[in-house]
Motif scaffolding. Sequence first.
Motif, mmCIF file in Angstrom:
data_model
loop_
_atom_site.group_PDB
_atom_site.id
_atom_site.type_symbol
_atom_site.label_atom_id
_atom_site.label_comp_id
_atom_site.label_asym_id
_atom_site.label_seq_id
_atom_site.Cartn_x
_atom_site.Cartn_y
_atom_site.Cartn_z
ATOM 1 N N ASN A 1 8.397 65.161 -9.166
ATOM 2 C CA ASN A 1 7.539 64.009 -9.449
ATOM 3 C C ASN A 1 8.196 63.129 -10.507
ATOM 4 O O ASN A 1 8.324 63.537 -11.664
ATOM 5 N N ILE A 2 8.571 61.952 -10.081
ATOM 6 C CA ILE A 2 9.394 61.101 -10.945
ATOM 7 C C ILE A 2 8.522 60.010 -11.556
ATOM 8 O O ILE A 2 7.960 59.174 -10.857
ATOM 9 N N ASN A 3 8.442 60.042 -12.890
ATOM 10 C CA ASN A 3 7.510 59.167 -13.587
ATOM 11 C C ASN A 3 8.100 58.638 -14.899
ATOM 12 O O ASN A 3 7.644 59.008 -15.975
ATOM 13 N N PRO A 4 9.113 57.779 -14.825
ATOM 14 C CA PRO A 4 9.766 57.298 -16.041
ATOM 15 C C PRO A 4 8.871 56.333 -16.809
ATOM 16 O O PRO A 4 7.990 55.709 -16.214
ATOM 17 N N PRO A 5 9.092 56.218 -18.131
ATOM 18 C CA PRO A 5 8.298 55.255 -18.910
ATOM 19 C C PRO A 5 8.591 53.823 -18.455
ATOM 20 O O PRO A 5 9.680 53.526 -17.954
ATOM 21 N N THR A 6 7.615 52.941 -18.630
ATOM 22 C CA THR A 6 7.799 51.555 -18.189
ATOM 23 C C THR A 6 8.203 50.640 -19.345
ATOM 24 O O THR A 6 8.529 49.493 -19.137
ATOM 25 N N GLU A 7 8.161 51.205 -20.578
ATOM 26 C CA GLU A 7 8.463 50.414 -21.760
ATOM 27 C C GLU A 7 9.969 50.238 -21.920
ATOM 28 O O GLU A 7 10.738 51.196 -21.875
ATOM 29 N N SER A 8 10.410 49.014 -22.159
ATOM 30 C CA SER A 8 11.824 48.730 -22.405
ATOM 31 C C SER A 8 12.237 49.238 -23.784
ATOM 32 O O SER A 8 11.427 49.293 -24.701
ATOM 33 N N ASN A 9 13.508 49.599 -23.913
ATOM 34 C CA ASN A 9 14.038 50.048 -25.205
ATOM 35 C C ASN A 9 14.614 48.882 -26.002
ATOM 36 O O ASN A 9 15.212 49.061 -27.046
ATOM 37 N N VAL A 10 14.460 47.669 -25.471
ATOM 38 C CA VAL A 10 15.041 46.492 -26.118
ATOM 39 C C VAL A 10 13.929 45.519 -26.477
ATOM 40 O O VAL A 10 13.043 45.249 -25.668
ATOM 41 N N LYS A 11 13.976 44.995 -27.706
ATOM 42 C CA LYS A 11 12.992 44.001 -28.111
ATOM 43 C C LYS A 11 13.707 42.658 -28.250
ATOM 44 O O LYS A 11 14.655 42.525 -29.027
ATOM 45 N N VAL A 12 13.238 41.677 -27.491
ATOM 46 C CA VAL A 12 13.834 40.332 -27.559
ATOM 47 C C VAL A 12 13.106 39.559 -28.642
ATOM 48 O O VAL A 12 11.875 39.446 -28.614
ATOM 49 N N LEU A 13 13.860 39.039 -29.621
ATOM 50 C CA LEU A 13 13.222 38.405 -30.775
ATOM 51 C C LEU A 13 12.860 36.947 -30.522
ATOM 52 O O LEU A 13 11.919 36.440 -31.094
ATOM 53 N N ASP A 14 13.629 36.261 -29.687
ATOM 54 C CA ASP A 14 13.357 34.828 -29.544
ATOM 55 C C ASP A 14 12.646 34.424 -28.247
ATOM 56 O O ASP A 14 12.562 33.239 -27.946
ATOM 57 N N PHE A 15 12.165 35.394 -27.462
ATOM 58 C CA PHE A 15 11.301 35.061 -26.319
ATOM 59 C C PHE A 15 10.114 36.000 -26.332
ATOM 60 O O PHE A 15 10.247 37.173 -26.654
ATOM 61 N N ARG A 16 8.957 35.458 -25.932
ATOM 62 C CA ARG A 16 7.761 36.287 -25.937
ATOM 63 C C ARG A 16 7.443 36.877 -24.564
ATOM 64 O O ARG A 16 6.522 37.644 -24.414
ATOM 65 N N CYS A 17 8.206 36.446 -23.534
ATOM 66 C CA CYS A 17 7.963 37.000 -22.205
ATOM 67 C C CYS A 17 9.278 37.127 -21.454
ATOM 68 O O CYS A 17 10.305 36.611 -21.897
ATOM 69 N N GLY A 18 9.228 37.806 -20.345
ATOM 70 C CA GLY A 18 10.459 38.086 -19.598
ATOM 71 C C GLY A 18 10.921 36.954 -18.706
ATOM 72 O O GLY A 18 12.073 36.870 -18.358
ATOM 73 N N CYS A 19 9.956 36.103 -18.288
ATOM 74 C CA CYS A 19 10.307 35.013 -17.376
ATOM 75 C C CYS A 19 9.903 33.682 -17.994
ATOM 76 O O CYS A 19 8.972 33.031 -17.535
ATOM 77 N N PRO A 20 10.593 33.269 -19.044
ATOM 78 C CA PRO A 20 10.188 32.034 -19.724
ATOM 79 C C PRO A 20 10.458 30.798 -18.872
ATOM 80 O O PRO A 20 11.327 30.798 -18.027
ATOM 81 N N LYS A 21 9.665 29.761 -19.143
ATOM 82 C CA LYS A 21 9.886 28.459 -18.503
ATOM 83 C C LYS A 21 10.802 27.623 -19.389
ATOM 84 O O LYS A 21 11.156 28.016 -20.486
ATOM 85 N N GLU A 22 11.129 26.446 -18.887
ATOM 86 C CA GLU A 22 11.993 25.549 -19.640
ATOM 87 C C GLU A 22 11.451 25.361 -21.055
ATOM 88 O O GLU A 22 10.246 25.207 -21.251
ATOM 89 N N GLY A 23 12.376 25.403 -22.015
ATOM 90 C CA GLY A 23 11.965 25.304 -23.401
ATOM 91 C C GLY A 23 11.554 26.644 -23.981
ATOM 92 O O GLY A 23 11.071 26.724 -25.101
ATOM 93 N N GLY A 24 11.716 27.700 -23.207
ATOM 94 C CA GLY A 24 11.421 29.041 -23.707
ATOM 95 C C GLY A 24 9.944 29.358 -23.751
ATOM 96 O O GLY A 24 9.526 30.335 -24.350
ATOM 97 N N ILE A 25 9.141 28.507 -23.102
ATOM 98 C CA ILE A 25 7.690 28.706 -23.132
ATOM 99 C C ILE A 25 7.279 29.746 -22.090
ATOM 100 O O ILE A 25 7.818 29.777 -20.998
ATOM 101 N N CYS A 26 6.289 30.562 -22.462
ATOM 102 C CA CYS A 26 5.832 31.575 -21.516
ATOM 103 C C CYS A 26 4.558 31.123 -20.820
ATOM 104 O O CYS A 26 3.842 30.305 -21.328
#
Lengths: 562, 131, 109
Positions: free
Chosen positions: A537-562
């Motif tokens: 039964n394969i159940n890896p964590p979903t949390e990333s080990n990397v914290k991005v400091l200058d974006f608040r979301c993974g798929c930002p729009k133009e201008g870095g807005i989420c």
Amino acid sequence: ISLTGGNALAQLNRIDPEDLLSFKPVGNVTLLHICDMHAHLKPLYWREPSTLISHPSLVGKPGFLCGKAYMDYYGVKPDTLRAYFDTYIDFPELAAKFGKMGGAAYMATVVKQIIAERGRDKVLFMDSGDTWQGTAVALFTKGKAVVDIQNALGIDVMVGHWEFTYGKDRVLELVENHLKAEFIAQNIADEMWEELVFQPYTIKEVGGVKIGIIGNAFPYTPIANPKQFTEGWTFGIQPERLQGFVDELRNDKKVDLVVLLSHDGFSLDQALAKMVNGIDIIFSGHTHDPAPKPIFVNNTMIVIAGSHGKYLGRLDLEVKNKKIKRWNYKLIPIASNFIKPDPEVEKLVSDIYKPYEKKLNEKIGVAQQLLYKRDTFYSTFDRVICEAIREETDAEIVFTPGYRWGTTVLPGEDITVDHVYEMTAITYPDVYTFEMTGEKLKLILEDVADNAFNKNPLYQQGGDMSRLLGVEYEIKIDAPAGKRLRNIKVNGKDLDPKRSYVISAWGGNLYRAGKNVRPDHRPVYDIVIEYIKRHKNINPPTESNVKVLDFRCGCPKEGGIC
Amino acid sequence: VVFSDSHRAYADPKKRSFEDALKEITKGKTPVESEKVKLIAPSIAENGAVVPVKVEVKDSIENVKAIHILAEKNFDPWSVSIHLTPANGKPYFATRIRLAKTMNVYAVAEMSDGSFIMAKKPVKVTIGGCG
Amino acid sequence: MGRTALIKVKPRRYKMGDIVRVDSVIMHPMHTGLVKDKKTGKIIPPHYINRVEVYYGDELVTSLDVNASVSANPYFSFNLKVDKKAPLKIIWKDNKGEVTEKVVKIKPH
Ligand SMILES: [Mn+2]
Ligand SMILES: [Mn+2]
């Protein structure tokens, strides 16, 4: 020609299979295009990235769009087939609704329908490469299985990247003795005298229009993949040489249109279109972007057709006096549930699989949640691979490459041996374990980050960031090269620049930079298969080990807005 | 005649700054960046030990005396100089050099009137490996 | 003339007055004197081509001053205006005094 005999599922979802193909033909020229199929002969699930971070100056531009930003940019509605094909949003739910994607037999039906409609003399089929590698059957047949499929699909011209990882002798053998398509490259030359290895271009008459097609192989092949496969050959972008061939085609060969068939990457091709004059259309590949609309840079139209055999790009043209008068483009989703497979290609695929069927279909475990590949820093399937390697080698840190190809397994779905190969089928699969100082490790991570987040597309290699187990860090994308990573922790403690760490890695050149390589190095797919069998039964964590400091979301729009 | 152009006394490579290496070639003059000098080098080197460098000077061969190649952050930034004559037809030079790390490569053209013009190109040297 | 040296004139056919490209390669390790021998741990002493001369007939048409940072097996390429039928001779000299020569014939059609 009917695509399907009234598929019940299609009716359930109110999708008219003919709609998938509905297209207003234009002029006398139809250019079909695929890229980055990664040897997926059978339909699969493939989830697009949930994070696609780039340098702030590129955020929100085609090539750096995902999720909601993508849907807003291209006007895709939620809960539709397009949303399912083009984004990660609601993936498991929509997968249950719409089914698997791609598959050579389904693509063949669509291609044949277009040829029947237009006439063979009006259709040219181009392939931007990364076609021969990515699955077990491709690896076991050293690319031959995929060449057979390309021949059956009727590919006319292709370029390459992962193709070269079978080694240059094998590439030449397949190109000279098996592949019906022409293999072109203006940017591969012999290292000693700079003489071209392949024909740089080909001229095709399509619907009475003379088209010059120049090839660009992936410029960074000897850096992104081990050098030994292309020993003695040199690549590079070669814009000056490219300009020379564009001029030659226009002035001496008197072609009506100049096309670049490229594996440069979407972003790099946009930069290249600014450097080279006189290219009418670039058919791009490598970065796996599904772009439903062409983009225009100066007078050059640029298209890219996703990955994993999910799409067929169709561009119709009306050409008069060496100018494109009218055009129509569609990225046709190969939604296998709504298309009747072509019997001839379906048989070919099943013949290819036959010798390996038993081994590849073996169920080795169950996915307790979505196992996917694409994200800038982290993915659940990569986490499983890293855990498997750590259990095997007991390393403090594990590296897995940020390739953009792989597969997706739905929650509750059985994991098969085939799935594992879909994530790891490479010709240099060995896991190396070595020692490296903290200082060097940081240097290398900064280097990889600079290849991913450089604001100049000429310096991007088009991969996602290497995945790490045992390491957590923060990153400021906008910081200068060499200063992006902060607060690096190894297994909870601050990275010690002086200390030596035991690291396991595969699929890159990393081990060459380390010391004391352990003598044993087994292939990654064997290690992962055994791990999944052990754990079931394969159940890896979903949390990333990397914290991005200058974006608040993974798929930002133009201008870095989420 | 060409021999007298040599600025170099065949000493082994010596650690020095880019400015010092450049000064030796230009005899203290400051080269001006010019569109006339076309320098072709890869954006990312495939191998830092073999970096192809190609230079064309868009001027008549009579006006160009020499082309010098420098690598900003090498131990000794001066790499190679070619002395040309009208028998070369057109000012052009290509070679391959080593780069210790990411840095600018310079092509400095020495003109017949004693002036210097140049072009530079950043070349990234990387371990790579993302695919 | 110990070392292997190669000269290529491009294109293969040319006529009087043409400008041709001369590509040359000499097999030479180009030791910088900065690198340690991996086995012995000792510095490999500098050993590199430092001077190249190109003669077209009797005329010295081009010369190069070369530093040790030029890649191993040095490649040099330059143009030549074909104005006579004459041998083209390249002479490579290294810092240990070793000299290699190679001659090709320039024969305009
Ligand atoms: Mn690809
Ligand atoms: Mn690729």
